[in-house]
Design an enzyme around this catalytic site. Structure first.
Site, PDB file in Angstrom:
ATOM      1  N   ASP A 175       0.865  -1.183   0.000  1.00  0.00           N
ATOM      2  CA  ASP A 175       0.000   0.000   0.000  1.00  0.00           C
ATOM      3  C   ASP A 175       0.900   1.230   0.000  1.00  0.00           C
ATOM      4  O   ASP A 175       1.653   1.451   0.946  1.00  0.00           O
ATOM      5  CB  ASP A 175      -0.879  -0.041   1.262  1.00  0.00           C
ATOM      6  CG  ASP A 175      -1.789   1.171   1.349  1.00  0.00           C
ATOM      7  OD1 ASP A 175      -2.393   1.509   0.321  1.00  0.00           O
ATOM      8  OD2 ASP A 175      -1.886   1.765   2.427  1.00  0.00           O
ATOM      9  N   THR A 225      -2.837   5.420  -4.127  1.00  0.00           N
ATOM     10  CA  THR A 225      -1.729   6.178  -3.522  1.00  0.00           C
ATOM     11  C   THR A 225      -0.430   5.981  -4.299  1.00  0.00           C
ATOM     12  O   THR A 225       0.352   6.906  -4.468  1.00  0.00           O
ATOM     13  CB  THR A 225      -1.509   5.725  -2.068  1.00  0.00           C
ATOM     14  OG1 THR A 225      -1.599   4.306  -2.013  1.00  0.00           O
ATOM     15  CG2 THR A 225      -2.542   6.307  -1.159  1.00  0.00           C
ATOM     16  N   THR A 226      -0.222   4.758  -4.801  1.00  0.00           N
ATOM     17  CA  THR A 226       1.020   4.489  -5.553  1.00  0.00           C
ATOM     18  C   THR A 226       1.002   5.267  -6.861  1.00  0.00           C
ATOM     19  O   THR A 226       1.979   5.909  -7.228  1.00  0.00           O
ATOM     20  CB  THR A 226       1.152   2.976  -5.824  1.00  0.00           C
ATOM     21  OG1 THR A 226       0.865   2.276  -4.619  1.00  0.00           O
ATOM     22  CG2 THR A 226       2.537   2.627  -6.272  1.00  0.00           C
ATOM     23  N   ASP A 273      -8.761  -0.046   1.629  1.00  0.00           N
ATOM     24  CA  ASP A 273      -8.746   0.533   0.280  1.00  0.00           C
ATOM     25  C   ASP A 273     -10.012   0.148  -0.489  1.00  0.00           C
ATOM     26  O   ASP A 273     -10.654   0.984  -1.127  1.00  0.00           O
ATOM     27  CB  ASP A 273      -7.516   0.049  -0.507  1.00  0.00           C
ATOM     28  CG  ASP A 273      -6.254   0.778  -0.053  1.00  0.00           C
ATOM     29  OD1 ASP A 273      -6.344   1.485   0.966  1.00  0.00           O
ATOM     30  OD2 ASP A 273      -5.201   0.637  -0.693  1.00  0.00           O
TER      31      ASP A 273
END
Length: 546
Positions: free
Chosen positions: A60, A93-94, A397
Site C-alpha cells: 500500500d 496512492t502508488t 482501500d
C-alpha cells in the site's frame, strides 16, 4: 557600504537555480522508484523494518511512504501527497506518487531547455483542467447501468494488487455487503456510506477465506465480570468517558483528620458516591454501560445485581462509533449546571440486543440492531499478524473505493485505459495551441503514459509494444466515429494483451482518477516552483550561553 552589505552571509548553505531543481527531482524520483514496483495486480510487496525491529509487509503506497523516514523536503511533499490521496479517495496512492514524479522529471527537462517554469506551470494547470473535464464528459460511465456487479468489480480491481488477490471474489462480495449495510441518509437528504461504522477485528487462526461479516458493531473486549448476563435485549446503552471507581480526592487536596472515627466515614462516603452514580445510571434505564476508563470490583457488584452488562476500557474511537450508531451521547461528567450530579435518560442510546460472543479465542461484545445507522463488523481470520495487518489495509482501500463509487455513481475503465486516452487527447490538444504552453501539455500527455508502462513492466511484459498498441486503439477511438467503444481499452496483464476493460470488469471510480491527476499536478507544481533552497545551520552560540 554597498560592498559591506554583500559580504553579509546567511548562516547556512544556499543553493539556487538549476541545482536545486535537479536535486528535488532526483529526490522525488527516488521516492517514486521505491513504490513503482508495487503498482498493479502483479506488483511486489515491500518489507519495512523500523528502528525497534517491527516488521511490516505491505504494498500500500501510503503505508510504505509513511514508514519511510524521508528527510528531503521535496520528497516529503510526495509523502504528504500519498497521505492526502489515502484520506480523500482511499486507493491510488502508488499511482499518484508515480505520476507526480514523472511530471516533475519532464518539467525539469523543459526548464533545462530554457523554458520558464511559469509557462510550464500554466501549461500543466491547463492540461489538468482539460484532463479532468475529458474524464467526466467522455470516459466516465454511470453506475446505474451496471448494478451490484459493478461494485464487486470495483472492489476486485482495488484488491487485485493486494495480498488477498487470490481470494478477491470472496473479499469483494464481503466488502460490498459491508458498505451497503452502513447506508444512511444525512440531514440534507444525501445518501452517505460512513465506512467508519465498519469495525474490522483481526483474529488469529483459520485461513483468510474464513473471514466473515457480522451484523452489529463488535467491541474487542468482554464483559467486565463473569456474573453479568451474556445477553441483554432490548439494550439501552450509556457511553461514559470517566472512571467508575472509588472517588478519590483531587490531586493537591489535603484532608486533615483529627478523629480516627471520621476517617471511616470519609471512606464510606467515597464508596457511596460511586454507588449513587451507578444507581443514577440504572434509574435512567441503562442496562449496558460502556466506559473508556476503569470500573472497580466494588462498582461491578451493583451492575451484576441489576443484571446489566458493563464493559470497561473501550477504545475512544469505538465508543464514538457506538454512540453515533445507537444515538447515545458520550458523557464526560455527571455534573450539571447547578453543581449536582445527574444522568439524563436522553443520553441513552438504543439497540435491539447486546450479546457477548466468542470469536477465535477472544470474547467480544456485539451491539446488534442499532438505532440510527447500520453497524457491521468484518472479522478477519489469517495465519499471522503480518497477514492480518495487510488484509486490513487491503480491505480499507476496497471499502473506500466502493463508498466512492456508490456516492459518485460514475466509474471508468482501469488498467491504464484512462491514462492512455488522456495522453492521446492531450497530445492532440497541444498541437492546437499556438502558445508556449504547447510543450508543457505535450510533456504532461507523455507523463501519463508512465502508469500503463509501469503496469506492463511489473507484469514482466513488453511495455513498449503494449503501450504502442494501447495508444493506437485510443487514437482510433478518438478520431473514428465507428470505433468510439475502444475508449475503454486497457491492459490485460495476465495475458499481456489489450482488451476492453469495462467489459472485463476492471473498473475504478472516476473520482479516483480525477483526484490522482489533480493532486499529482498540484504536487509537481509546488516542487517546480522552488528555485532556491536555504538550509540554516543551527546556531550553537545561544545554547552555550544558556
Amino acid at each position: 557600504m554597498a560592498l559591506a552589505s554583500q559580504t553579509l552571509d546567511i548562516h547556512g548553505e544556499r543553493q539556487s537555480g538549476q541545482d536545486v531543481r535537479t536535486q528535488n527531482v532526483v529526490a522525488c524520483q527516488a521516492v517514486a522508484n521505491i513504490v513503482k514496483s508495487s503498482l498493479g495486480p502483479v506488483g511486489l510487496d515491500k518489507m519495512l523494518v523500523d528502528d525497534i525491529g517491527d516488521v511490516t509487509i505491505t504494498n500500500d503506497g501510503a503505508t510504505i511512504l509513511k514508514m519511510l523516514e524521508v528527510d528531503h523536503p521535496a520528497a516529503k511533499v510526495l509523502v504528504e501527497l500519498a497521505e492526502l490521496q489515502d484520506k480523500e479517495v482511499g486507493d491510488g496512492t502508488t499511482s499518484v506518487v508515480i505520476v507526480a514524479a514523472e511530471l516533475l522529471k519532464r518539467a525539469n527537462d523543459l526548464v533545462r531547455n530554457k523554458i520558464h517554469p511559469t509557462s510550464i506551470i500554466s501549461g500543466f494547470r491547463l492540461a489538468m483542467r482539460e484532463a479532468c473535464k475529458y474524464v467526466d464528459e467522455k470516459l466516465a460511465v454511470k453506475v446505474e447501468k451496471l448494478g451490484k456487479d459493478s461494485l464487486v468489480n470495483c472492489a476486485k480491481t482495488s484488491l487485485s494488487s493486494k495480498l488477498v488477490a487470490g481470494d478477491s471474489d470472496f473479499f469483494a462480495n464481503l466488502v460490498v455487503d459491508a458498505v451497503q449495510s452502513v447506508k444512511m441518509t444525512n440531514v440534507r437528504g444525501e445518501i452517505r456510506y460512513p465506512i467508519k461504522g465498519i469495525n474490522i477485528l483481526k483474529a488469529h487462526g483459520k485461513s483468510a477465506r474464513d473471514s466473515y461479516l457480522l451484523k452489529g458493531y463488535a467491541l474487542n473486549t468482554g464483559r467486565a465480570a463473569q456474573g453479568m448476563p451474556t445477553r441483554v435485549a432490548p439494550a439501552r446503552i450509556a457511553c461514559l468517558d470517566f472512571n467508575l471507581q472509588k472517588t478519590k480526592m483531587q490531586l493537591g487536596v489535603q484532608v486533615v483528620v483529627t478523629d480516627p472515627r471520621e476517617l471511616e466515614k470519609i471512606r464510606q462516603r467515597e464508596a457511596d458516591t460511586t454507588k449513587e452514580r451507578i444507581e443514577k445510571l440504572l434509574k435512567a434505564g441503562a442496562n449496558v454501560i460502556l466506559t473508556t476508563k476503569g470500573i472497580d470490583d466494588m462498582a461491578l457488584k451493583y451492575f451484576v445485581e441489576a443484571g446489566a452488562i458493563a464493559v470497561r476500557r473501550v477504545r475512544k474511537e469505538d465508543m464514538r462509533h457506538v454512540a453515533k450508531a445507537t444515538g447515545a451521547t458520550m458523557v464526560g461528567t455527571f455534573a450539571d449546571m447547578e453543581g449536582n450530579e445527574t444522568f439524563d435518560s436522553s443520553h441513552i442510546g438504543y439497540a435491539a440486543e447486546v450479546v457477548e460472543e466468542r470469536i477465535a479465542d477472544d470474547d467480544v461484545v456485539m451491539i446488534k440492531g442499532t438505532k440510527t445507522t447500520g453497524a457491521v463488523s468484518l472479522i478477519l481470520r489469517g495465519a499471522n499478524d503480518y497477514m492480518l495487518d495487510e488484509m486490513e489495509r487491503a480491505l480499507h482501500d476496497a471499502l473506500s473505493i466502493v463508498k466512492r463509487t456508490l456516492e459518485s455513481n460514475t466509474v471508468v475503465a482501469g488498467g491504464g485505459a484512462v491514462e492512455s486516452a488522456l495522453s492521446v487527447y492531450l497530445e492532440y490538444l497541444a498541437t492546437t495551441l499556438g502558445s508556449r504552453e504547447q510543450l508543457a501539455i505535450a510533456e504532461f500527455a507523455e507523463s501519463l503514459l508512465i502508469i500503463p508502462k509501469v503496469l506492463a513492466v511489473n507484469a514482466a511484459k513488453d511495455a513498449t509494444e503494449l503501450v504502442a498498441k494501447l495508444r493506437a486503439c485510443h487514437h482510433n477511438a478518438q478520431t473514428k466515429a465507428d470505433q468510439k467503444h475502444h475508449s475503454s481499452m486497457g491492459l490485460d496483464l495476465s495475458k499481456g494483451i489489450v482488451r476492453n476493460n469495462l467489459e472485463a470488469g476492471v473498473i475504478e471510480p472516476a473520482m479516483s482518477k480525477v483526484k490522482i491527476i489533480q493532486f499529482a499536478t498540484e504536487a509537481a507544481i509546488t516542487i517546480l516552483r522552488i528555485d532556491d533552497m536555504i538550509k540554516l545551520v543551527k546556531d550553537d552560540g545561544q545554547n552555550d550561553e544558556e
